[in-house]
Scaffold this motif. Structure first.
Motif: not given
Length: 390
Positions: A184-203
């Motif tokens: 799936v395109n990264s711009t659509e799933l849009a998973c976060t990239e903060d190393s200090d936080s849980l990864i969040q995506c547009q599920y």
């Protein structure tokens, strides 16, 4: 020493090797005044490149990025490559993908100027998407996972993890199957990239996949940050190790963390009467032994910090620290045996469709709620069957 200066020096050092040849070009004599050069850079890609090189040489990364982009918009493909690589290192791959997609949508950059490799790196998939084949266990599929990736690194990581899974002494024995990777395109799933936080995506962009899927769990390998498992979704960073996958996979089977849980999680986990494979809450040993068909000699109660923020005490059922305390450690043999018992009752494991039904309910999308809940019920999940009966 000023912390900002320390950060600036460290950041500068990260680019020295990668952009060495760019820095060399920036050392050439500059006979034009800056004002004249800037005016020319509005129309001449070579002038924009000269400004970008100058800014890069003095660690003015945002300014360098601006002028690399300007040169790229004027048709310099080398500048586009520099811009994308510099932005990835300063702002991350998702921001780079979003900017590039905006330019492509606006026809400011021709699609022919971007290679398939560049698009795959950023997760803007061309027609021929990378494919990692699935794996079907010889003993059948008591549990099936759907891998999802949004960038090339995720595909490469999953290829490695799948091979390591099949070679692992314990994991390879579990009747677990993996479907072919879904991109799936990264711009659509849009998973976060903060190393200090849980990864969040547009599920929610995976609605159609979940609706037609023949799986009960999602395995999303995308973004950067802390891994996690929640509501049928294993979320891993795109550089994950097998040890990290194993730890999060155990959560699917009901295993809980043996370190101190955050207050919100502890309130949900630390309840009397709830039985987990690896941890006993309070002193209900008899109920635990009956649930897992064990004897007192099979377990060794050892206090753990899981419920430390609550009045209850939690005990793991083995003496040694293990994968549920530090994910790099071993999986005890008892835990492996309990994992096999949990997989033998897949109807007890919450399917991701049940969670997507919850999301549909939040949006008051009742037809979709009905569809997802029926899928979860067909998998034998009792809570879904009960919800449909109300």
């Amino acid at each position: 020493m000023n912390p900002k200066l320390v950060f600036k020096r460290v950041l500068k050092s990260r680019f020295i090797g990668f952009f060495a040849f760019v820095l060399l070009t920036s050392c050439q004599p500059n006979t034009d005044s800056q004002a004249e050069l800037i005016q020319r850079a509005l129309h001449e890609p070579a002038a924009a490149m000269q400004l970008a090189n100058q800014r890069l040489a003095t660690a003015q990364y945002n300014e360098a990025l601006y002028w690399f982009r300007q040169a790229a918009l004027l048709g310099n493909n080398a500048a586009l490559e520099h811009a994308l690589q510099l932005q990835q290192r300063v702002q991350g791959r998702l921001a780079s993908a979003q900017w590039l997609q905006q330019q492509l949508d606006a026809n400011a950059i021709a699609i022919s100027a971007v290679s398939d490799a560049q698009r795959a790196t950023l997760g803007l998939w061309a027609e021929h998407q990378p494919l990692v084949s699935g794996f079907k266990h010889a003993q059948g599929c008591q549990l099936t996972l759907q891998p999802v990736i949004s960038q090339q690194l995720g595909a490469d990581t999953w290829q490695r993890l799948l091979q390591q899974w099949q070679q692992d002494r314990q994991l390879s024995q579990l009747p677990v199957c993996f479907l072919s990777v879904y991109t799936v395109n990264s711009t659509e799933l849009a998973c976060t990239e903060d190393s200090d936080s849980l990864i969040q995506c547009q599920y929610n962009v995976l609605n159609s996949l979940v609706a037609k899927g023949t799986f009960s769990q999602l395995l999303v390998i995308a973004g950067r940050g802390k891994a996690g498992y929640n509501n049928g979704i294993v979320q891993l960073p795109d550089n994950a190790s097998l040890a990290l996958l194993r730890h999060e996979f155990m959560h699917i089977l009901g295993f809980v963390d043996e370190y101190q849980l955050a207050a919100r999680n502890a309130q949900q986990v630390c309840q009397l009467g709830v039985i987990y494979p690896n941890v006993i809450i309070g002193n209900d040993v008899t109920g635990y032994l009956q649930q897992w068909q064990l004897t007192p000699e099979d377990i060794t109660l050892t206090a753990v910090d899981s419920c430390q923020v609550t009045p209850l005490q939690a005990y793991r059922v083995v003496s040694q620290a293990n994968v549920m305390r530090f994910y790099e450690l071993e999986l005890p043999d008892l835990y492996f045996q309990l994992a096999k018992k949990a997989i033998a009752q897949p109807e007890q494991l919450m399917p991701v469709q049940y969670y997507f039904a919850y999301l549909a309910r939040q949006q008051q999308n009742w037809p979709q709620w009905q569809q997802f809940m029926q899928q979860a019920s067909a998998m034998g999940y009792a809570d879904a069957t009960q919800a449909l009966a109300l």
